[in-house]
Design a protein around this motif. Structure first.
Motif, mmCIF file in Angstrom:
data_model
loop_
_atom_site.group_PDB
_atom_site.id
_atom_site.type_symbol
_atom_site.label_atom_id
_atom_site.label_comp_id
_atom_site.label_asym_id
_atom_site.label_seq_id
_atom_site.Cartn_x
_atom_site.Cartn_y
_atom_site.Cartn_z
ATOM 1 N N TRP A 64 37.750 85.871 77.416
ATOM 2 C CA TRP A 64 38.487 85.663 78.666
ATOM 3 C C TRP A 64 37.769 84.668 79.571
ATOM 4 N N VAL A 65 36.458 84.866 79.733
ATOM 5 C CA VAL A 65 35.682 83.975 80.598
ATOM 6 C C VAL A 65 35.723 82.553 80.063
ATOM 7 N N SER A 66 35.545 82.395 78.768
ATOM 8 C CA SER A 66 35.558 81.063 78.159
ATOM 9 C C SER A 66 36.928 80.396 78.296
ATOM 10 N N GLY A 67 37.979 81.132 78.027
ATOM 11 C CA GLY A 67 39.329 80.574 78.142
ATOM 12 C C GLY A 67 39.671 80.175 79.565
ATOM 13 N N LEU A 68 39.349 81.038 80.509
ATOM 14 C CA LEU A 68 39.599 80.717 81.913
ATOM 15 C C LEU A 68 38.781 79.506 82.351
ATOM 16 N N ARG A 69 37.553 79.418 81.865
ATOM 17 C CA ARG A 69 36.706 78.274 82.201
ATOM 18 C C ARG A 69 37.305 76.969 81.693
ATOM 19 N N VAL A 70 37.785 76.968 80.468
ATOM 20 C CA VAL A 70 38.361 75.743 79.903
ATOM 21 C C VAL A 70 39.586 75.307 80.707
ATOM 22 N N VAL A 71 40.485 76.230 80.986
ATOM 23 C CA VAL A 71 41.714 75.877 81.705
ATOM 24 C C VAL A 71 41.411 75.479 83.150
ATOM 25 N N ALA A 72 40.683 76.317 83.882
ATOM 26 C CA ALA A 72 40.406 76.017 85.293
ATOM 27 C C ALA A 72 39.527 74.779 85.435
ATOM 28 N N GLY A 73 38.533 74.645 84.577
ATOM 29 C CA GLY A 73 37.668 73.468 84.633
ATOM 30 C C GLY A 73 38.440 72.184 84.388
ATOM 31 N N SER A 74 39.347 72.210 83.416
ATOM 32 C CA SER A 74 40.130 71.005 83.132
ATOM 33 C C SER A 74 41.087 70.687 84.282
ATOM 34 N N GLY A 84 40.326 65.397 76.474
ATOM 35 C CA GLY A 84 39.131 66.191 76.802
ATOM 36 C C GLY A 84 39.408 67.680 76.874
ATOM 37 N N PHE A 85 40.585 68.032 77.381
ATOM 38 C CA PHE A 85 40.972 69.442 77.446
ATOM 39 C C PHE A 85 41.073 70.030 76.040
ATOM 40 N N PHE A 86 41.747 69.313 75.155
ATOM 41 C CA PHE A 86 41.936 69.830 73.801
ATOM 42 C C PHE A 86 40.624 69.873 73.029
ATOM 43 N N LEU A 87 39.739 68.914 73.279
ATOM 44 C CA LEU A 87 38.422 68.950 72.646
ATOM 45 C C LEU A 87 37.630 70.159 73.142
ATOM 46 N N SER A 88 37.673 70.400 74.439
ATOM 47 C CA SER A 88 36.976 71.551 75.012
ATOM 48 C C SER A 88 37.560 72.867 74.496
ATOM 49 N N LEU A 89 38.879 72.936 74.466
ATOM 50 C CA LEU A 89 39.545 74.145 73.980
ATOM 51 C C LEU A 89 39.212 74.412 72.511
ATOM 52 N N THR A 90 39.238 73.367 71.705
ATOM 53 C CA THR A 90 38.911 73.519 70.288
ATOM 54 C C THR A 90 37.466 73.972 70.112
ATOM 55 N N GLY A 91 36.551 73.375 70.867
ATOM 56 C CA GLY A 91 35.150 73.793 70.798
ATOM 57 C C GLY A 91 34.971 75.242 71.216
ATOM 58 N N ALA A 92 35.662 75.641 72.274
ATOM 59 C CA ALA A 92 35.562 77.033 72.746
ATOM 60 C C ALA A 92 36.124 78.007 71.720
ATOM 61 N N ILE A 93 37.269 77.685 71.156
ATOM 62 C CA ILE A 93 37.886 78.576 70.157
ATOM 63 C C ILE A 93 37.004 78.681 68.926
ATOM 64 N N THR A 94 36.475 77.554 68.472
ATOM 65 C CA THR A 94 35.623 77.564 67.287
ATOM 66 C C THR A 94 34.356 78.374 67.526
ATOM 67 N N SER A 95 33.722 78.176 68.675
ATOM 68 C CA SER A 95 32.494 78.916 68.953
ATOM 69 C C SER A 95 32.776 80.404 69.147
ATOM 70 N N LEU A 96 33.904 80.745 69.761
ATOM 71 C CA LEU A 96 34.261 82.162 69.906
ATOM 72 C C LEU A 96 34.545 82.804 68.553
ATOM 73 N N ALA A 97 35.155 82.050 67.648
ATOM 74 C CA ALA A 97 35.408 82.579 66.298
ATOM 75 C C ALA A 97 34.093 82.863 65.583
ATOM 76 N N VAL A 98 33.140 81.959 65.718
ATOM 77 C CA VAL A 98 31.835 82.169 65.085
ATOM 78 C C VAL A 98 31.121 83.363 65.721
ATOM 79 N N LEU A 99 31.218 83.489 67.040
ATOM 80 C CA LEU A 99 30.595 84.639 67.706
ATOM 81 C C LEU A 99 31.262 85.950 67.308
ATOM 82 N N ALA A 100 32.558 85.922 67.023
ATOM 83 C CA ALA A 100 33.235 87.129 66.542
ATOM 84 C C ALA A 100 32.675 87.536 65.181
ATOM 85 N N LEU A 101 32.390 86.553 64.348
ATOM 86 C CA LEU A 101 31.782 86.841 63.043
ATOM 87 C C LEU A 101 30.327 87.279 63.176
ATOM 88 N N ALA A 102 29.664 86.799 64.223
ATOM 89 C CA ALA A 102 28.253 87.128 64.430
ATOM 90 C C ALA A 102 28.034 88.614 64.703
#
Length: 180
Positions: A64-74, A84-102
């Motif tokens: 939630w924090v990451s998603g809100l940050r990407v949208v509000a920051g952009s 830039g928004f889509f690059l940031s969103l893709t990076g956030a989604i990818t890193s969150l997916a890896v953290l879910a696996l972590a």
């Protein structure tokens, strides 16, 4: 005919997420103001907040924090729906997916620094993949991968160490989820 009124109930968790997202947005704005030698290389200061939330409140709160940050920051930077928004969103989604696996990694061996490194490398990998598919359809883009990987390594370690220090300095009640 009277108009119906829908009342949204705001709980303590909602207020906490909003405050933490605001802190992450603020750090995103600081990040954007730091001049860097290569576009796309940034310290990722907002990731400190995301990792703190992950450690204390679990993966869903961090998402939630990451998603809100990407949208509000952009929105604040005037980049909403720009590349830039889509690059940031893709990076956030990818890193969150890896953290879910972590969450399946042994807790005694993996903590904020390793989470930060995993998220940092996933973030840049996601961004490079999107840039290759959408913005720069040429394999020459991957010649920049070592530079981005070095930045991910350095900033991932630094941000993870900052999170470790903050978790020690500001202990809080037991988290809702103890693992990402």
């Amino acid at each position: 005919m009277t108009p119906s009124v829908t009342e949204l109930k705001v709980g303590a968790d909602d207020v906490r997420i909003a405050r933490l997202a605001a802190a992450a947005v603020g750090l995103s704005l600081v990040d954007a103001a730091i001049p860097m030698p290569l576009p796309g290389v940034k310290p990722g200061l907002a990731n400190i907040v995301t990792l703190m939330v992950l450690a204390r409140y679990g993966w869903s709160a961090a998402a939630w924090v990451s998603g809100l940050r990407v949208v509000a920051g952009s929105l604040l930077l005037g980049q909403f729906l720009a590349p830039g928004f889509f690059l940031s969103l893709t990076g956030a989604i990818t890193s969150l997916a890896v953290l879910a696996l972590a969450r399946w990694l042994p807790g005694r061996l993996f903590g904020p620094v390793s989470w930060s490194l995993l998220a940092s490398f996933a973030h840049i990998a996601g961004q490079l993949a999107l840039a290759r598919v959408w913005l720069i359809p040429h394999d020459g883009l991957f010649r920049l991968a070592p530079v981005f990987a070095l930045a991910a390594l350095v900033f991932g370690i630094i941000n993870g160490l900052v999170v470790c220090r903050l978790l020690q300095e500001f202990p809080e009640e037991a988290s809702h989820e103890s693992r990402p």
